[in-house]
Design an enzyme around this catalytic site. Sequence first.
Site, short mmCIF file in Angstrom:
data_model
loop_
_atom_site.label_atom_id
_atom_site.label_comp_id
_atom_site.label_asym_id
_atom_site.label_seq_id
_atom_site.Cartn_x
_atom_site.Cartn_y
_atom_site.Cartn_z
N CYS A 88 0.84 -1.21 0.00
CA CYS A 88 0.00 0.00 0.00
C CYS A 88 0.88 1.26 0.00
O CYS A 88 1.49 1.57 -1.00
CB CYS A 88 -0.97 -0.03 1.18
SG CYS A 88 -2.34 1.15 1.03
N HIS A 96 -3.46 -5.23 0.09
CA HIS A 96 -2.99 -5.74 1.38
C HIS A 96 -3.03 -7.27 1.40
O HIS A 96 -4.02 -7.86 1.86
CB HIS A 96 -3.86 -5.19 2.51
CG HIS A 96 -3.65 -3.75 2.79
ND1 HIS A 96 -2.77 -3.30 3.77
CD2 HIS A 96 -4.19 -2.64 2.23
CE1 HIS A 96 -2.79 -1.97 3.79
NE2 HIS A 96 -3.64 -1.55 2.86
N GLU A 103 -1.58 -9.27 3.31
CA GLU A 103 -1.55 -9.82 4.68
C GLU A 103 -2.92 -10.23 5.18
O GLU A 103 -3.05 -11.10 6.06
CB GLU A 103 -0.90 -8.81 5.65
CG GLU A 103 -1.72 -7.57 5.97
CD GLU A 103 -1.49 -6.41 5.03
OE1 GLU A 103 -1.75 -5.27 5.44
OE2 GLU A 103 -1.07 -6.65 3.89
#
Length: 544
Positions: A379, A514, A516
């Site tokens: 990001c 993202h 994650e």
Amino acid sequence: MKKRFIFITGGVVSSLGKGITTAALAAVLEARNLNVTIIKLDPYINIDPGTISPEQHGEVFVTEDGAETDLDLGHYERFIRTKMTRKNNFTTGSIYSEVLNKERKGEYLGATIQIIPHITNTIKKRIISCAHNVDIVFVEVGGTVGDIESLPFLEAIRQIAIDIGRENTIYIHLTLVPYISITKEIKTKPTQHSVKELLSIGIQPDILICRSQYTIPIQARSKIALFCNVLKESVISLINVDSIYKIPKLLNLQKVDQIICHHFKLKVPPADLSEWDEVIYNELNTNNVVTIGIIGKYIKSPDAYKSVIEALKHGGIKNKTVVKIKLINSEKIEKNGTNRLNCLHGILIPGGFGHRGITGKLITVEYARINNVPFFGICLGMQIALIEFFRNVIGLKDANSTEFSQNCQHPIISLIPKGNRNLPNINNNVKKKLGGTMRLGNQTCYLKQDSISHKLYGKNIISERHRHRYEVNNKFINKIEKYGLKITGKSKKNKLVEIIELSNHLWFIACQFHPEFTSTPRDGHPLFIDFIKAAIQYKKIKQK
């Protein structure tokens, strides 16, 4: 389908690990072929955690449908296969907002609006709406029993047992059983008082999960059972562990899932925890150790980067590698230089907002690029990588983001153009408010076929979660390919840059999304797995 609910409350103190315990227990029941989901009730007045400081509240976890939610939903998705949505997390603020909006529209026909029944009925309606097509709904009540903020939620879950039948509800209370080192005693009194507080609200717990430094002996469990009016086998000892992924097995060994299935009269097979056994085996049987630096500005609270930290660990599990994580303040790099980066085998710059600490991050990217250190930008991390590249490789010294300098000469990063704001959850009125004004949730990304990203994902089209309001300015992207920086992922119709890769570098990948948020201990995530693999390779090169 029959509606069944398990309500989890916490007592004595906060931060007992209620979210992880809830997720782990849900994982055990999922392993018995049951379809489960989890709801988190947050007692704060904010509509959602989207504008709360990460240092106060931890990370904002983004769901597939673009909801900005509590970090506990990240734990839920890492433990169970069910994907969370905006229905799985709501706050006191959102409940009051809904009720007040209805009142303004006259939907209550002139009635006096009260906590009971209007607030509690709205809470119950939202909880029950999540029970479609699932066998069991877990409901975690945020906060601690005794807090004034939690009372409407507790009253609502008390009433649900009356509405649907006590046989279809289970109340689990998580408490602290402290160990007094001076006297070498485990003290049960705090748990007794916490249950007494819960009883005063009208809730009798069925199961007590007692958090403790050491295993609680049978004698102490019997005492807790007697004074708290629960069965002795329903007093569960949950000790501190070195890996949260051991918790499903700990709960299963104490037959918590069996107690639940017996209460609900469910005839299901025993829990198959083989996938979790494999996770633990890989954690314990490692071949390498690498150190990864997370460069950010919220380092006082590791929870601010919770999903990133867990995703790095998952990458380690898949590579049978211990991942040591250093949280490094980017402002200190700006002041003191890059010496603290020398011990790292990989560098990650996560998402973030605002200009504070940006210079230190730019210095970090330059260090990683020049020294061939594996670099992963997420990001804001991708935007920083591009700004650094335009400044120091292409030579546009004024390259910047309009987030940091509105009138910069070369706005490499700028607000998402109005023409691209017809995406889900984009609110064009950015200047007037911050909450709910970003590009949020799952977005499609098209991968370039000869790229590293395409090789790692093994597909042409991927879908990843986003949370940003600034993007790469397409007016400048034609300049970068000839300098060795490739755009290897773009959004639909080539509107927005999603992934960049640097040629002639050991591992340099940055993405606008993202990754994650979709990494799990059982599956990992292709980008994190390969990033750790590159860190292992870099360590070997460095040792030569």
